[in-house]
Design a protein around this motif. Structure first.
Motif, PDB file in Angstrom:
ATOM      1  N   ILE A  22       7.455   5.907   4.487  1.00 22.90           N
ATOM      2  CA  ILE A  22       7.116   5.985   3.062  1.00 22.90           C
ATOM      3  C   ILE A  22       6.910   4.583   2.484  1.00 22.90           C
ATOM      4  CG2 ILE A  22       8.072   6.521   0.780  1.00 22.90           C
ATOM      5  CD1 ILE A  22       9.388   8.980   2.185  1.00 22.90           C
ATOM      6  N   VAL A  23       7.838   3.685   2.838  1.00 24.16           N
ATOM      7  CA  VAL A  23       7.739   2.319   2.325  1.00 24.16           C
ATOM      8  C   VAL A  23       6.449   1.664   2.814  1.00 24.16           C
ATOM      9  CG1 VAL A  23       8.786   0.029   2.410  1.00 24.16           C
ATOM     10  CG2 VAL A  23      10.221   2.045   2.066  1.00 24.16           C
ATOM     11  N   LYS A  24       6.138   1.883   4.092  1.00 24.60           N
ATOM     12  CA  LYS A  24       4.912   1.335   4.678  1.00 24.60           C
ATOM     13  C   LYS A  24       3.684   1.859   3.922  1.00 24.60           C
ATOM     14  CE  LYS A  24       5.162   0.223   9.562  1.00 24.60           C
ATOM     15  NZ  LYS A  24       5.175   0.847  10.891  1.00 24.60           N
ATOM     16  N   LEU A  25       3.691   3.166   3.733  1.00 24.84           N
ATOM     17  CA  LEU A  25       2.568   3.822   3.060  1.00 24.84           C
ATOM     18  C   LEU A  25       2.430   3.288   1.627  1.00 24.84           C
ATOM     19  CD1 LEU A  25       0.416   6.034   3.251  1.00 24.84           C
ATOM     20  CD2 LEU A  25       2.164   7.716   2.663  1.00 24.84           C
ATOM     21  N   ALA A  26       3.546   3.250   0.908  1.00 22.11           N
ATOM     22  CA  ALA A  26       3.515   2.833  -0.497  1.00 22.11           C
ATOM     23  C   ALA A  26       3.079   1.383  -0.640  1.00 22.11           C
ATOM     24  CB  ALA A  26       4.886   3.044  -1.132  1.00 22.11           C
ATOM     25  N   SER A  27       3.440   0.580   0.369  1.00 19.85           N
ATOM     26  CA  SER A  27       3.129  -0.842   0.286  1.00 19.85           C
ATOM     27  C   SER A  27       1.646  -1.131   0.453  1.00 19.85           C
ATOM     28  CB  SER A  27       3.938  -1.614   1.334  1.00 19.85           C
ATOM     29  OG  SER A  27       5.310  -1.386   1.135  1.00 19.85           O
ATOM     30  N   LYS A  28       0.895  -0.136   0.948  1.00 23.71           N
ATOM     31  CA  LYS A  28      -0.554  -0.308   1.087  1.00 23.71           C
ATOM     32  C   LYS A  28      -1.222  -0.399  -0.288  1.00 23.71           C
ATOM     33  CE  LYS A  28      -2.232   3.130   3.290  1.00 23.71           C
ATOM     34  NZ  LYS A  28      -2.930   4.144   4.066  1.00 23.71           N
ATOM     35  N   PHE A  29      -0.529   0.181  -1.278  1.00 24.14           N
ATOM     36  CA  PHE A  29      -1.153   0.273  -2.595  1.00 24.14           C
ATOM     37  C   PHE A  29      -0.610  -0.784  -3.541  1.00 24.14           C
ATOM     38  CE2 PHE A  29      -1.226   4.444  -0.623  1.00 24.14           C
ATOM     39  CZ  PHE A  29      -2.577   4.735  -0.673  1.00 24.14           C
ATOM     40  N   GLU A  30      -1.454  -1.096  -4.480  1.00 24.30           N
ATOM     41  CA  GLU A  30      -1.067  -2.100  -5.457  1.00 24.30           C
ATOM     42  C   GLU A  30      -0.083  -1.512  -6.463  1.00 24.30           C
ATOM     43  OE1 GLU A  30      -3.537  -4.731  -8.527  1.00 24.30           O
ATOM     44  OE2 GLU A  30      -4.647  -4.262  -6.706  1.00 24.30           O
ATOM     45  N   SER A  31      -0.211  -0.220  -6.739  1.00 27.25           N
ATOM     46  CA  SER A  31       0.606   0.440  -7.762  1.00 27.25           C
ATOM     47  C   SER A  31       2.088   0.328  -7.452  1.00 27.25           C
ATOM     48  CB  SER A  31       0.251   1.929  -7.840  1.00 27.25           C
ATOM     49  OG  SER A  31      -1.063   2.093  -8.223  1.00 27.25           O
ATOM     50  N   GLU A  32       2.867   0.302  -8.530  1.00 27.64           N
ATOM     51  CA  GLU A  32       4.311   0.375  -8.369  1.00 27.64           C
ATOM     52  C   GLU A  32       4.682   1.812  -8.009  1.00 27.64           C
ATOM     53  OE1 GLU A  32       6.977  -2.417 -10.788  1.00 27.64           O
ATOM     54  OE2 GLU A  32       5.543  -1.556 -12.223  1.00 27.64           O
ATOM     55  N   PHE A  33       5.749   1.948  -7.231  1.00 31.99           N
ATOM     56  CA  PHE A  33       6.129   3.294  -6.791  1.00 31.99           C
ATOM     57  C   PHE A  33       7.647   3.455  -6.919  1.00 31.99           C
ATOM     58  CE2 PHE A  33       7.261   5.857  -2.825  1.00 31.99           C
ATOM     59  CZ  PHE A  33       7.110   7.077  -3.470  1.00 31.99           C
ATOM     60  N   PHE A  34       8.031   4.494  -7.652  1.00 34.14           N
ATOM     61  CA  PHE A  34       9.462   4.756  -7.820  1.00 34.14           C
ATOM     62  C   PHE A  34       9.799   6.177  -7.390  1.00 34.14           C
ATOM     63  CE2 PHE A  34       8.543   1.363 -10.763  1.00 34.14           C
ATOM     64  CZ  PHE A  34       9.586   0.485 -10.513  1.00 34.14           C
ATOM     65  N   ILE A  35      10.997   6.363  -6.910  1.00 35.38           N
ATOM     66  CA  ILE A  35      11.474   7.712  -6.603  1.00 35.38           C
ATOM     67  C   ILE A  35      12.694   7.985  -7.486  1.00 35.38           C
ATOM     68  CG2 ILE A  35      12.241   9.314  -4.811  1.00 35.38           C
ATOM     69  CD1 ILE A  35      11.020   7.525  -2.728  1.00 35.38           C
ATOM     70  N   ILE A  36      12.719   9.152  -8.082  1.00 34.82           N
ATOM     71  CA  ILE A  36      13.829   9.497  -8.976  1.00 34.82           C
ATOM     72  C   ILE A  36      14.532  10.735  -8.411  1.00 34.82           C
ATOM     73  CG2 ILE A  36      14.520  10.157 -11.321  1.00 34.82           C
ATOM     74  CD1 ILE A  36      11.209   8.690 -11.238  1.00 34.82           C
ATOM     75  N   LYS A  37      15.836  10.601  -8.205  1.00 31.64           N
ATOM     76  CA  LYS A  37      16.625  11.741  -7.739  1.00 31.64           C
ATOM     77  C   LYS A  37      17.851  11.882  -8.623  1.00 31.64           C
ATOM     78  CE  LYS A  37      19.433  13.380  -3.929  1.00 31.64           C
ATOM     79  NZ  LYS A  37      20.434  12.820  -3.010  1.00 31.64           N
ATOM     80  N   GLU A  38      17.973  13.006  -9.241  1.00 28.54           N
ATOM     81  CA  GLU A  38      19.116  13.288 -10.124  1.00 28.54           C
ATOM     82  C   GLU A  38      19.389  12.123 -11.069  1.00 28.54           C
ATOM     83  OE1 GLU A  38      21.962  14.070  -7.137  1.00 28.54           O
ATOM     84  OE2 GLU A  38      20.965  15.929  -6.519  1.00 28.54           O
ATOM     85  N   GLY A  39      18.341  11.637 -11.709  1.00 28.76           N
ATOM     86  CA  GLY A  39      18.495  10.575 -12.693  1.00 28.76           C
ATOM     87  C   GLY A  39      18.664   9.189 -12.092  1.00 28.76           C
TER      88      GLY A  39
END
Lengths: 89, 619
Positions: A22-39
């Motif tokens: 997931i980190v590898k995949l997300a790092s391909k993009f310029e956009s910021e990426f956050f995951i939210i779990k139970e707040g």
């Protein structure tokens, strides 16, 4: 900024290997990426962050992408979640 | 590119066989001390330098992990080596790295301190996970943290643990280390320090893995990856053996694994005791749960099931549960409810056999991180002394134990009792805990047996004054020996002076047994003496009712008991204590006693043959 809700489908949950992918995949993009779990909100480009979510099979997560390529980033990330990280479900 | 290693010269080292068996495999060279960093405020002018240091440590860590990853890929293939790829990503985690840089810059924290606290925080989160897989990942985070700290604090080169079965080689090893390593496939371990009764040695026996201690300067000659033969039968470590020697050992290994004492077994017919002497005197057997990991519990449980009566009633219970080992697994004192869950789990799994829960015995060599450092920890704040000074902690543990006792198979034991006054105070706390549970309506066993460990000479000498207050007495021979002879069993310089068969120790044991008999209370022993073959005739002769040993020693103890005659053993102990003034004489008399009965082979000391002193024999 866009948000989507996804479910962890594979049996082993979000363990090291998928977290790394997931980190590898997300790092391909310029956009910021956050995951939210139970707040609890973590930076999706941080492998240790993703691992600390300790998301087990069946848990629901919210993905958040923000940036110029957010549409494409979200599409590929959701797709990877939906495939159960290409693992046994 | 990785080139095959030059063939190395064969080396042999002698040590003490702490746990029997033979292991053959690659060495894993482990540097023990876990590093931590101290906090202070940086001078503004040092901040730039500190950031450079940090970035350089990260670069070195990456190079090192990449190297380990390549080795792993070659040795164990891609899937198993992918863990290092994950570690690589963790050490390259920009999110964490930039947080650390910021803390150095803005909070003026030393790099090592920022690394320590940031990674520890993430590690804690992983440890708190419900998923066991995630909890294991906490070790990876710790791995990386330690690696960075090593560079920052300028310590020696250090390889990460390889996920291949290995023989661990180190200068020394703490029980906490050993526990961590048992989670990976440790074939055995060989350490320079330690003694026969150091906690890691006890741990090895309870795990049933071969181990050598007191090898003195062996570790520095061994590198990770060297082929080793760990001979826990003869107390020898062979480094880079020639193929012929290795083949010989491989044959012997298969023989040891399936043989000998195992076949003698225990008496398992219903209605028969588990163990008795040749003249039909029953000696009750129990197991020491040396530490609280699931592996150890499972092993004990399997043995208890294997020796159950035909209708499945378990008879082999736990004679000593060292509750402080749950602390090692938890990193902190567990709450009352967490403890209760652990204790209840044990009580249920061994029901209806006894489960003896000893209250926390921390301090001494069982160092708990964060506890106060003392000049003489063995003579310091430890065991019951801590419990009496920390009423909330003590009451919490007593309630947790009482609540686990409802089905009537739990016993309570106090460690390190030194004076009658301490015992009175401990019993008052117990009464208070009962009252509290009574008020809240929680169920507990009103008749839960309460006993003390006799492990301090004062308690042995004054046993008569303690016994009316308790339901049973258990002798802790390890501490009793070291306090009587003033020898630290973990200090290999004086390890030869630690002699459990010293007449001084034996007289204290006999005195305690006699006091218990006079008071009409059962007497047990739960120290290492229980599994020491030469001591078995003495324990029988003293008239000890119950012997508690590690699960791996139960069968051989039962086998030895069957060969002994109580009346003869009693004569032996009476004579021995009247005549002998040295441990050598005691040993000689026991050996003579055994050889007259053709029992020398069964009781032979092969497992204990020691090589005190540094002996390096180059072949």
């Amino acid at each position: 900024m866009i948000r989507r809700t996804v479910t962890i489908k594979n049996r082993a949950g979000l363990h090291t290997r998928p977290a790394a992918a997931i980190v590898k995949l997300a790092s391909k993009f310029e956009s910021e990426f956050f995951i939210i779990k139970e707040g609890f909100r973590i930076n999706g480009k941080s492998i240790i962050g993703v691992m600390t979510l300790a998301a087990a099979q069946g848990s629901q997560l919210e993905l958040e992408c923000d940036g110029p390529d957010e549409e494409q980033a979200m599409k590929e990330l959701v797709d990877y979640f939906d495939k159960g990280f290409e693992e046994e479900m | 590119m990785i080139r095959p290693k030059e063939p190395k010269e064969t080396l042999r080292f002698s040590g003490i066989a702490a746990s029997r068996g033979i292991a053959i495999g690659p060495a894993y060279r482990y540097f023990r001390a876990l590093l931590y960093a101290e906090d202070h405020e940086l001078a503004l002018s040092d901040v730039g330098h500190e950031i450079e240091q940090f970035d350089s440590a990260v670069r070195k860590a990456r190079q090192e992990i990449e190297k380990v990853r390549r080795v792993a890929e070659q040795k164990v293939g891609t899937p198993a080596s992918s863990i290092f790829e994950a570690q690589m990503m963790m050490v390259s985690d920009e999110f964490i790295l930039s947080t650390i840089r910021q803390r150095i810059k803005q909070e003026r924290k030393p790099a090592a301190f920022a690394v320590d606290t940031e990674f520890s925080a993430h590690k804690k989160m992983l440890e708190a996970s419900e998923s066991p897989v995630m909890r294991e990942r906490a070790d990876d985070v710790e791995d990386i943290k330690q690696r960075l700290l090593r560079y920052l604090l300028d310590r020696q080169k250090w390889l990460s643990k390889l996920e291949v079965p290995s023989i661990l080689v180190a200068e020394s090893l703490t029980p906490a280390d050993a526990i961590l390593f048992t989670q990976s496939s440790m074939l055995g371990f060989a350490i320079d320090g330690g003694g026969l009764t150091s906690h890691v040695a006890i741990l090895a026996r309870s795990l049933g893995i071969p181990a050598l201690v007191a090898l003195h300067s062996a570790a520095e000659h061994i590198e990770t990856g060297d082929t080793l033969i760990l001979d826990g039968e003869r107390g020898e470590l062979i480094v880079c053996p020639d193929p012929e020697t290795q083949r010989g050992y491989e044959q012997e290994q298969s023989f040891v694994l399936g043989s000998g004492v195992e076949a003698l077994g225990l008496i398992v017919e219903p209605g028969e005791p588990l163990a008795r002497t040749a003249d039909a005197r029953e000696v009750k057997l129990l197991m020491n749960l040396e530490f609280g990991s699931e592996v150890a519990v499972l092993e004990a449980e399997r043995l208890s099931e294997a020796t159950a009566t035909a209708d499945g009633k378990k008879r082999l219970g736990l004679g000593l549960v060292r509750t402080e080992h749950f602390l090692l697994l938890h990193d902190d004192f567990p709450t009352e409810d967490e403890q209760n869950e652990l204790y209840l789990n044990l009580a249920e799994r061994f029901y209806p056999a006894w489960v003896t829960l000893r209250t926390f015995d921390v301090g001494g060599d069982k160092v708990l991180s964060g506890t106060y450092r003392e000049d003489n920890p063995f003579l310091g704040w430890r065991g019951l002394r801590i419990s009496l000074d920390e009423p909330d902690l003590f009451l919490g543990q007593l309630r947790a134990i009482l609540r686990a006792s409802a089905r009537g198979n739990v016993k309570l034991m106090f460690p390190m009792v030194t004076t009658a006054d301490e015992l009175e105070r401990a019993l008052a706390f117990l009464q208070e805990a009962r009252n509290m549970l009574h008020a809240t309506g929680d169920a507990y066993d009103e008749h839960m047996p309460v006993g003390i460990m006799v492990e301090v000479p004062s308690a042995a000498i004054m046993a008569d004054s303690f016994i009316p207050m308790v339901d049973y007495v258990s002798i802790g021979s390890n501490d009793l020996t070291q306090y009587t002879l003033a020898v630290d069993r973990g200090n290999d310089l004086i390890a030869p002076l630690y002699q459990e068969l010293h007449p001084a120790v034996l007289k204290l044991i006999r005195g305690t047994v006699e006091a218990s008999k006079r008071g009409g209370k059962p007497i047990s022993i739960c120290g290492e003496l229980g599994s020491y073959p030469l001591a078995t005739p003495l324990l029988v002769g003293f008239g000890i009712d119950e012997i508690s040993v590690s699960p791996t020693a139960v069968r051989s103890l039962a086998a030895r008991l069957r060969l002994l005659n109580y009346t003869e053993c009693k004569e032996l102990t009476d004579r021995l204590l009247a005549e002998c003034v040295s441990p050598e004489e005691v040993k000689r008399q026991i050996l003579q006693f055994l050889s007259e009965r053709h029992l020398i082979d069964v009781f032979s000391e092969t497992t204990l043959r020691s090589g005190f002193g540094a002996r390096l024999i180059k072949k």
